[in-house]
Design a protein around this motif. Structure first.
Motif, PDB file in Angstrom:
ATOM      1  N   GLN A   1      -2.002 -46.761-100.260  1.00 55.75           N
ATOM      2  CA  GLN A   1      -0.875 -46.177-100.972  1.00 55.75           C
ATOM      3  C   GLN A   1       0.316 -47.128-100.917  1.00 55.75           C
TER       4      GLN A   1
ATOM      5  N   ALA B   1      -4.837 -39.228-106.353  1.00 58.72           N
ATOM      6  CA  ALA B   1      -5.519 -39.255-105.056  1.00 58.72           C
ATOM      7  C   ALA B   1      -5.322 -40.598-104.357  1.00 58.72           C
TER       8      ALA B   1
ATOM      9  N   LYS C   1      -1.212 -40.736-103.365  1.00 61.07           N
ATOM     10  CA  LYS C   1      -0.787 -39.695-102.417  1.00 61.07           C
ATOM     11  C   LYS C   1       0.705 -39.367-102.525  1.00 61.07           C
TER      12      LYS C   1
ATOM     13  N   ASP D   1       4.261 -37.171-102.846  1.00 60.44           N
ATOM     14  CA  ASP D   1       4.812 -35.970-102.218  1.00 60.44           C
ATOM     15  C   ASP D   1       4.860 -34.810-103.205  1.00 60.44           C
TER      16      ASP D   1
ATOM     17  N   ALA E   1      -0.816 -32.382-104.242  1.00 60.62           N
ATOM     18  CA  ALA E   1       0.335 -32.859-103.475  1.00 60.62           C
ATOM     19  C   ALA E   1       0.919 -31.685-102.702  1.00 60.62           C
TER      20      ALA E   1
END
Length: 320
Positions: A9, A131, A134, A136, A155
């Protein structure tokens, strides 16, 4: 940093928010969240069909970037785009062929756009990047009048805009999108009002200010967004196939202005659509030229409620 690295990420500074959709309403949301200091990534389809193109970040799919009220969205090609010659895809609408099969994105390229103070835009209609990145918060502002795959587990906070979502089931919160007393209301239980199919009232005009294609085909724009037209003026032509579109002497179906006013929205030159597709929008208020190039009151209202929900989430205030 690459998506193949262990954390898989990008670096998070403030909240990382992904917005599905980058049409005019979604652009209002993205713009507000970006201006509030959040890191926002937009997801779009291969062939966006925005009418209000001057205020839609989705135009970056075609042009590489799109600026709306001093905020820029920039297309981040998928890894296969960078590794493949961008030959023209010979079919309905012309965009680089690599966009059709792209699946992965380099997080370092996304990070570079964010660090430049811009909004990364990915061609990802299925939301596969969610996915991987990631976020928030996920906001579904596709405005498809139905859910196109958004789930509540995407999320920690998932927001759906307009009809097609149920708060507490497929999303945490729903934002009302219908004009009227409840526009932009945050719904914590249940759904937004169903789509009536009737456009909002502007200066006494509703359905007649929106133009739908009288035939299927490729559009050639005779006029442009911001032009003042009289009722009956030709604003575009529809050619039945690519060959006739490329030949200006071919037969075509004219598209005429349904009311007098300013062309506020007009679908992109060369776009292919089916009969009945929404292709133009006329504002009867001839004095409101700047409205063609600025985010609408409706988009700003909805964006304010999305920001309210995001801020509550950020500060641990439970509203659902």
């Amino acid at each position: 940093m690459s998506m193949n690295q262990s954390n898989n990420q990008i670096i998070k500074k403030n909240l990382l928010i992904i917005c599905r959709g980058a049409g005019d309403l979604a652009t209002g949301i993205i713009h507000r969240l970006h201006r509030a200091g959040h890191r926002v990534i937009a997801l779009e389809t291969d062939y966006p069909a925005a009418i209000r193109r001057q205020v839609s970040f989705c135009e970056a799919v075609y042009d590489g970037s799109a600026a709306v009220e001093d905020v820029t969205a920039r297309l981040v090609p998928a890894l296969t785009d960078a590794e493949t010659d961008t030959e023209t895809y010979s079919g309905i609408n012309d965009t680089p062929a690599a966009h059709i099969t792209s699946e992965k994105w380099d997080s370092s390229a996304i990070e570079a756009v964010l660090e430049a103070g811009e909004v990364p835009l990915l061609i990802d209609p299925k939301g596969e990047s969610i996915a991987l990145l990631k976020p928030d918060v996920v906001v579904d502002a596709i405005i498809a009048k139905k859910n196109l795959g958004t789930t509540i587990n995407m999320a920690p906070l998932v927001i759906g805009v307009g009809p097609g979502f149920t708060a507490g089931q497929d999303v945490h919160l729903v934002i009302e999108s219908m004009r009227g007393h409840n526009l932009a209301r945050i719904i914590t239980d249940g759904m937004a009002q169903p789509n009536t199919g009737v456009p909002g009232n502007i200066a006494g005009f509703t359905s007649e200010r929106v133009i739908h294609a009288p035939a299927a085909g490729y559009i050639h724009d005779v006029r442009k967004i911001g032009d003042i037209v009289q009722k009956g003026d030709e604003i575009a032509r529809i050619y039945p196939d690519k060959e006739s579109y490329d030949n200006v002497l071919s037969e075509y179906v004219p598209v005429n202005a349904t009311i007098t006013g300013i062309i506020r929205g007009l679908i992109r030159e060369g776009y292919y659509f089916r009969e009945g597709f929404k292709i133009a929008d006329i504002d009867p208020r001839e004095s409101e030229l700047t409205n063609c190039f600025t985010i609408s009151d409706k988009a700003r209202s909805i964006a304010g409620s999305v920001l309210e929900a995001v801020s509550a989430f950020e500060h641990g205030v439970k509203i659902y």
